[in-house]
Design a protein around this motif. Structure first.
Motif, PDB file in Angstrom:
ATOM      1  N   ILE A 214       0.822  -1.074  -0.105  1.00  0.00           N
ATOM      2  CA  ILE A 214      -0.019   0.019  -0.536  1.00  0.00           C
ATOM      3  C   ILE A 214       1.005   1.343   0.087  1.00  0.00           C
ATOM      4  N   VAL A 215       2.009   1.219   1.336  1.00  0.00           N
ATOM      5  CA  VAL A 215       2.706   2.123   0.900  1.00  0.00           C
ATOM      6  C   VAL A 215       3.801   2.448  -0.096  1.00  0.00           C
ATOM      7  N   TRP A 216       3.551   1.498  -1.224  1.00  0.00           N
ATOM      8  CA  TRP A 216       4.680   1.882  -2.471  1.00  0.00           C
ATOM      9  C   TRP A 216       3.483   2.429  -3.521  1.00  0.00           C
ATOM     10  N   ASN A 217       2.469   1.482  -3.762  1.00  0.00           N
ATOM     11  CA  ASN A 217       1.714   2.064  -4.697  1.00  0.00           C
ATOM     12  C   ASN A 217       1.228   3.056  -4.113  1.00  0.00           C
ATOM     13  N   THR A 218       0.603   4.113  -3.426  1.00  0.00           N
ATOM     14  CA  THR A 218       0.797   5.575  -2.833  1.00  0.00           C
ATOM     15  C   THR A 218       1.519   6.568  -2.873  1.00  0.00           C
ATOM     16  N   VAL A 219       2.965   6.140  -2.344  1.00  0.00           N
ATOM     17  CA  VAL A 219       4.277   7.037  -2.872  1.00  0.00           C
ATOM     18  C   VAL A 219       3.951   6.802  -4.767  1.00  0.00           C
ATOM     19  N   SER A 220       4.067   5.444  -5.614  1.00  0.00           N
ATOM     20  CA  SER A 220       4.263   6.182  -6.913  1.00  0.00           C
ATOM     21  C   SER A 220       3.110   6.693  -7.535  1.00  0.00           C
ATOM     22  N   ILE A 221       1.964   6.783  -6.780  1.00  0.00           N
ATOM     23  CA  ILE A 221       1.330   7.545  -7.346  1.00  0.00           C
ATOM     24  C   ILE A 221       0.996   9.122  -7.263  1.00  0.00           C
ATOM     25  N   ILE A 222       1.555   9.199  -5.737  1.00  0.00           N
ATOM     26  CA  ILE A 222       2.128  10.695  -5.666  1.00  0.00           C
ATOM     27  C   ILE A 222       2.773  11.574  -6.631  1.00  0.00           C
ATOM     28  N   ALA A 223       3.818  10.265  -6.286  1.00  0.00           N
ATOM     29  CA  ALA A 223       5.341  10.708  -7.827  1.00  0.00           C
ATOM     30  C   ALA A 223       4.358  10.887  -8.814  1.00  0.00           C
TER      31      ALA A 223
END
Length: 223
Positions: A214-223
């Protein structure tokens, strides 16, 4: 498999046992069912007058799939006595380690002229997020981490063994289904899958690998 992490190095079931294994069909169902959401999104682009209805239907589909996935995870937790406490600092540590590893390998590849090509999977998701942001953000940050970790770090390894080799094999399938492009694409997804698998095995909990996903995918969207 009686307790979490009580795995041999290698164990392979007979083909007959594998295909009568209930968890194989659970894995297939949880892998395929989230694909209904991108299908409804595509329908929304074809029939824009039904956008509101398609939004509601897509969210309902996602919530139903998520409910069944959590139910399966809860049953397995009770059956195999998995750890249900998530240790935040190790999760953050693994996430940062994956970022550092990806940065280093990108730099090393750049020295020999290898760059990260545009990933087809990422391009299609970016396009869908632009058209249906609420649905796709829910799918990417919540539904996909839960169902993918259930499938590739839980159900499939158990169907194939379970063993450390079956966990590695299942994680390689996880990389392959994301359709990575080029050696850099395979390496990037490989680092991500290795991080998820390490958290799953080291913390003896499917909840831990869901959290880092979840952390990885969330950061990927934000980035």
């Amino acid at each position: 498999m009686n307790t979490a992490n009580s795995y041999p190095i290698f164990h392979w079931p007979s083909i007959k046992k594998m295909f009568v294994h209930r968890e194989l069909y659970q894995a297939i169902a949880f892998f395929l069912s989230p694909q209904l959401i991108p299908i409804t999104v595509m329908l929304g682009t074809m029939y824009p007058e039904y956008t509101a209805l398609i939004n509601v239907v897509s969210i309902l589909i996602g919530l139903i799939i998520l409910t069944f996935a959590i139910r399966v995870i809860s049953k397995r937790q009770r059956k195999y006595r998995y750890v249900n406490r998530i240790r935040i600092l190790p999760i953050i540590g693994v996430f940062i380690s994956c970022i550092i590893g990806l940065t280093l390998i990108t730099y090393l590849y750049s020295l020999i002229g290898i760059t990260l090509p545009s990933q087809p999977n990422q391009e299609s998701l970016t396009d869908m997020i632009g058209r249906f942001p609420l649905i796709m953000i829910f799918m990417i940050t919540i539904l996909a981490p839960v169902t993918e970790e259930l499938v590739f770090r839980e159900l499939l390894p158990n169907t194939l063994g379970p063993s450390y080799i079956s966990f590695i094999t299942s994680s390689m399938l996880f990389v392959a289904i994301h359709s990575p492009s080029g050696i850099m694409g395979w390496t990037s997804y490989g680092i991500m899958a290795a991080g998820f698998l390490y958290v799953r095995l080291s913390q003896k909990s499917i909840y831990a690998c869901i959290a880092v996903h979840i952390v990885w995918n969330t950061v990927s969207i934000i980035a």
